[in-house]
Enzyme design. Structure first.
Site, PDB file in Angstrom:
ATOM      1  N   HIS A 173      22.568   2.877 -40.228  1.00  0.00           N
ATOM      2  CA  HIS A 173      23.890   2.667 -39.597  1.00  0.00           C
ATOM      3  C   HIS A 173      23.652   1.935 -38.286  1.00  0.00           C
ATOM      4  O   HIS A 173      23.228   2.524 -37.302  1.00  0.00           O
ATOM      5  CB  HIS A 173      24.582   4.005 -39.324  1.00  0.00           C
ATOM      6  CG  HIS A 173      25.948   3.857 -38.729  1.00  0.00           C
ATOM      7  ND1 HIS A 173      27.018   4.611 -39.146  1.00  0.00           N
ATOM      8  CD2 HIS A 173      26.442   3.054 -37.752  1.00  0.00           C
ATOM      9  CE1 HIS A 173      28.092   4.275 -38.456  1.00  0.00           C
ATOM     10  NE2 HIS A 173      27.757   3.332 -37.588  1.00  0.00           N
ATOM     11  N   HIS A 216      25.102  -1.334 -35.534  1.00  0.00           N
ATOM     12  CA  HIS A 216      26.042  -2.365 -35.086  1.00  0.00           C
ATOM     13  C   HIS A 216      25.248  -3.494 -34.433  1.00  0.00           C
ATOM     14  O   HIS A 216      24.518  -3.263 -33.465  1.00  0.00           O
ATOM     15  CB  HIS A 216      27.033  -1.789 -34.077  1.00  0.00           C
ATOM     16  CG  HIS A 216      27.921  -0.737 -34.655  1.00  0.00           C
ATOM     17  ND1 HIS A 216      29.118  -1.023 -35.273  1.00  0.00           N
ATOM     18  CD2 HIS A 216      27.780   0.613 -34.721  1.00  0.00           C
ATOM     19  CE1 HIS A 216      29.677   0.101 -35.692  1.00  0.00           C
ATOM     20  NE2 HIS A 216      28.882   1.109 -35.371  1.00  0.00           N
ATOM     21  N   ARG A 241      27.002  -6.577 -33.863  1.00  0.00           N
ATOM     22  CA  ARG A 241      28.020  -7.460 -33.282  1.00  0.00           C
ATOM     23  C   ARG A 241      27.824  -8.893 -33.790  1.00  0.00           C
ATOM     24  O   ARG A 241      27.364  -9.114 -34.887  1.00  0.00           O
ATOM     25  CB  ARG A 241      28.018  -7.377 -31.758  1.00  0.00           C
ATOM     26  CG  ARG A 241      28.028  -5.975 -31.173  1.00  0.00           C
ATOM     27  CD  ARG A 241      29.189  -5.136 -31.614  1.00  0.00           C
ATOM     28  NE  ARG A 241      29.249  -3.876 -30.859  1.00  0.00           N
ATOM     29  CZ  ARG A 241      29.820  -2.776 -31.290  1.00  0.00           C
ATOM     30  NH1 ARG A 241      30.390  -2.752 -32.483  1.00  0.00           N
ATOM     31  NH2 ARG A 241      29.848  -1.690 -30.546  1.00  0.00           N
ATOM     32  N   HIS A 285      26.972   9.385 -39.214  1.00  0.00           N
ATOM     33  CA  HIS A 285      26.886   9.987 -37.876  1.00  0.00           C
ATOM     34  C   HIS A 285      27.522  11.380 -37.813  1.00  0.00           C
ATOM     35  O   HIS A 285      28.460  11.627 -37.072  1.00  0.00           O
ATOM     36  CB  HIS A 285      27.455   9.078 -36.793  1.00  0.00           C
ATOM     37  CG  HIS A 285      28.761   8.410 -37.109  1.00  0.00           C
ATOM     38  ND1 HIS A 285      29.854   9.078 -37.600  1.00  0.00           N
ATOM     39  CD2 HIS A 285      29.150   7.118 -36.974  1.00  0.00           C
ATOM     40  CE1 HIS A 285      30.856   8.237 -37.762  1.00  0.00           C
ATOM     41  NE2 HIS A 285      30.450   7.045 -37.394  1.00  0.00           N
ATOM     42  N   LEU A 331      31.849   7.439 -30.279  1.00  0.00           N
ATOM     43  CA  LEU A 331      32.692   8.046 -31.302  1.00  0.00           C
ATOM     44  C   LEU A 331      31.925   8.065 -32.614  1.00  0.00           C
ATOM     45  O   LEU A 331      31.386   7.024 -33.006  1.00  0.00           O
ATOM     46  CB  LEU A 331      34.007   7.269 -31.457  1.00  0.00           C
ATOM     47  CG  LEU A 331      35.010   7.434 -30.321  1.00  0.00           C
ATOM     48  CD1 LEU A 331      36.181   6.479 -30.490  1.00  0.00           C
ATOM     49  CD2 LEU A 331      35.513   8.877 -30.235  1.00  0.00           C
ATOM     50  N   ASP A 351      23.559   4.354 -35.351  1.00  0.00           N
ATOM     51  CA  ASP A 351      24.869   3.979 -34.810  1.00  0.00           C
ATOM     52  C   ASP A 351      24.700   3.328 -33.441  1.00  0.00           C
ATOM     53  O   ASP A 351      25.553   3.467 -32.561  1.00  0.00           O
ATOM     54  CB  ASP A 351      25.804   5.191 -34.723  1.00  0.00           C
ATOM     55  CG  ASP A 351      27.259   4.800 -34.493  1.00  0.00           C
ATOM     56  OD1 ASP A 351      27.605   3.621 -34.706  1.00  0.00           O
ATOM     57  OD2 ASP A 351      28.044   5.677 -34.085  1.00  0.00           O
ATOM     58  N   HIS A 398      27.704  -2.612 -26.176  1.00  0.00           N
ATOM     59  CA  HIS A 398      28.858  -3.173 -25.469  1.00  0.00           C
ATOM     60  C   HIS A 398      28.359  -3.672 -24.123  1.00  0.00           C
ATOM     61  O   HIS A 398      27.562  -2.983 -23.460  1.00  0.00           O
ATOM     62  CB  HIS A 398      29.935  -2.116 -25.211  1.00  0.00           C
ATOM     63  CG  HIS A 398      30.632  -1.625 -26.436  1.00  0.00           C
ATOM     64  ND1 HIS A 398      31.553  -2.377 -27.127  1.00  0.00           N
ATOM     65  CD2 HIS A 398      30.553  -0.441 -27.088  1.00  0.00           C
ATOM     66  CE1 HIS A 398      32.018  -1.679 -28.151  1.00  0.00           C
ATOM     67  NE2 HIS A 398      31.418  -0.503 -28.156  1.00  0.00           N
TER      68      HIS A 398
END
Length: 345
Positions: free
Chosen positions: A13, A15, A17, A174, A219, A247, A251
């Site tokens: 899992h 990210h 972007r 998650h 989250l 996860d 950012h």
């Protein structure tokens, strides 16, 4: 100096972007990990096989020279997703899973599912062909407390879905609660769970005590200490139904350090160091490989990696950058709040 050799890990899992952030963060994963399930919540989201193919090419183009890394693509489930496109993407080997985001549950989830009945044709097709569904397991109804979203999701969405489609393979991503851990343990069959690095390390105090700490906000949000302990017990148990999904969610700092900050913790830089610390603390270093390198491939029907990595424990703490630079700006690296002595050699 203590050493531990394990098969090269995978991240189930992740990210990455897009654009400048993708180019800035991909090396932190490709350096140590062989494969990763890549989340589709871009703007606009990855909703078709053609979208997934194009995104995969952008990822491959960004991998640093010399790194061997395979992005495993997913599709973002909407109420209008075409079952034929999903089946074609899965059959070709391009798409490994479909991701269910309840609308509004996390970053870039507004296009997600509001009424799961409207997505049932896709889910029925997935059950027929054995394609995994990755689930963000939270409800988003305003009357449900944010710390109860996972438990309510299990009761009102996940359990009814599994009863309706018992052949559907579901990854509860998650997992953050004892409720989630216990549900997976108690229900044999087509159900497994990924666990993040940071949820093994922080509880909700990290976000709230001594001032608001935006770089610990994610989250699903971190929960009470008893839930963290349940996650640790599951991760170090060797149970094949639990595996690593970081996860890791980058950012840039201005999007975290503001009046309405984004959810996400960036752990790709030091995940293996953090996990070695956790597993050593739990007296379970011999089961780290199962969690990071064996259980996930078994669940997704892939061979375990043949390559290995070596983790070494130093006498002095390992120094990691507090932030990384990207074309889009600075991104803060997860601080586990304790010194790290393990590092990938």
């Amino acid at each position: 100096m203590q050493e531990l050799v394990i098969r090269r890990p995978d991240d189930w899992h992740l990210h990455l972007r897009d654009g400048g952030v993708l180019r800035g963060v991909i090396g932190d994963t490709s350096r140590h990990f062989a494969r990763a399930i890549v989340m589709p919540n871009l703007v606009p989201p990855v909703v078709t096989s053609a979208d997934a193919a194009a995104y995969r090419q952008r990822i491959l183009a960004a991998i640093p020279a010399g790194d061997r890394f395979e992005p495993l693509m997913t599709l973002y489930l909407t109420e209008g997703t075409d079952p034929d496109d999903v089946e074609a993407g899965y059959g070709s080997g391009l798409v490994k899973a479909v991701k269910l985001y309840p609308a509004g549950a996390t970053t870039n989830s507004h296009s997600g599912v509001r009424d799961i009945a409207k997505a049932m044709p896709v889910l029925e097709r997935m059950a027929e062909i054995g394609m995994p569904l990755c689930v963000h397991g939270e409800v988003t109804t305003p009357e449900v407390d944010i710390f109860d979203r996972e438990a309510v999701f299990i009761e009102t969405v996940l359990d009814p879905l599994r009863r309706r489609l018992p052949d559907l393979r579901i990854t509860m991503e998650h997992v953050t609660t004892k409720d989630g851990v216990d549900y997976i343990k108690e229900h044999a069959g087509n159900l497994a769970g990924s666990i993040t690095t940071h949820h093994l390390i922080i509880n909700r105090n990290a976000i709230l005590v001594g001032g608001i700490k935006p770089h610990y906000y994610c989250l699903p949000v971190a929960k009470r200490e008893r839930h963290r302990q349940a996650l640790r017990a599951a991760a170090v148990s060797g149970d094949v139904r639990f595996f690593l999904g970081t996860d890791s969610a980058p950012h840039v700092d201005p999007l975290k350090e503001c009046a309405c900050g984004c959810a996400g913790i960036y752990t790709s830089v030091n995940t293996m160091s953090c996990l070695a610390h956790v597993f050593e603390e739990e007296g379970a270093l011999d089961r780290l490989e199962a969690f990071t390198s064996l259980n996930g491939p078994a669940w997704y029907g892939l061979p375990a990696n043949e390559e290995t990595i070596t983790l070494r424990k130093a006498n002095e703490p390992v120094r990691y950058p507090a932030k990384i630079e990207t074309e889009a700006g600075l991104i803060t690296v997860f601080d586990p709040l304790f010194p790290l002595y393990w590092a990938v050699a």
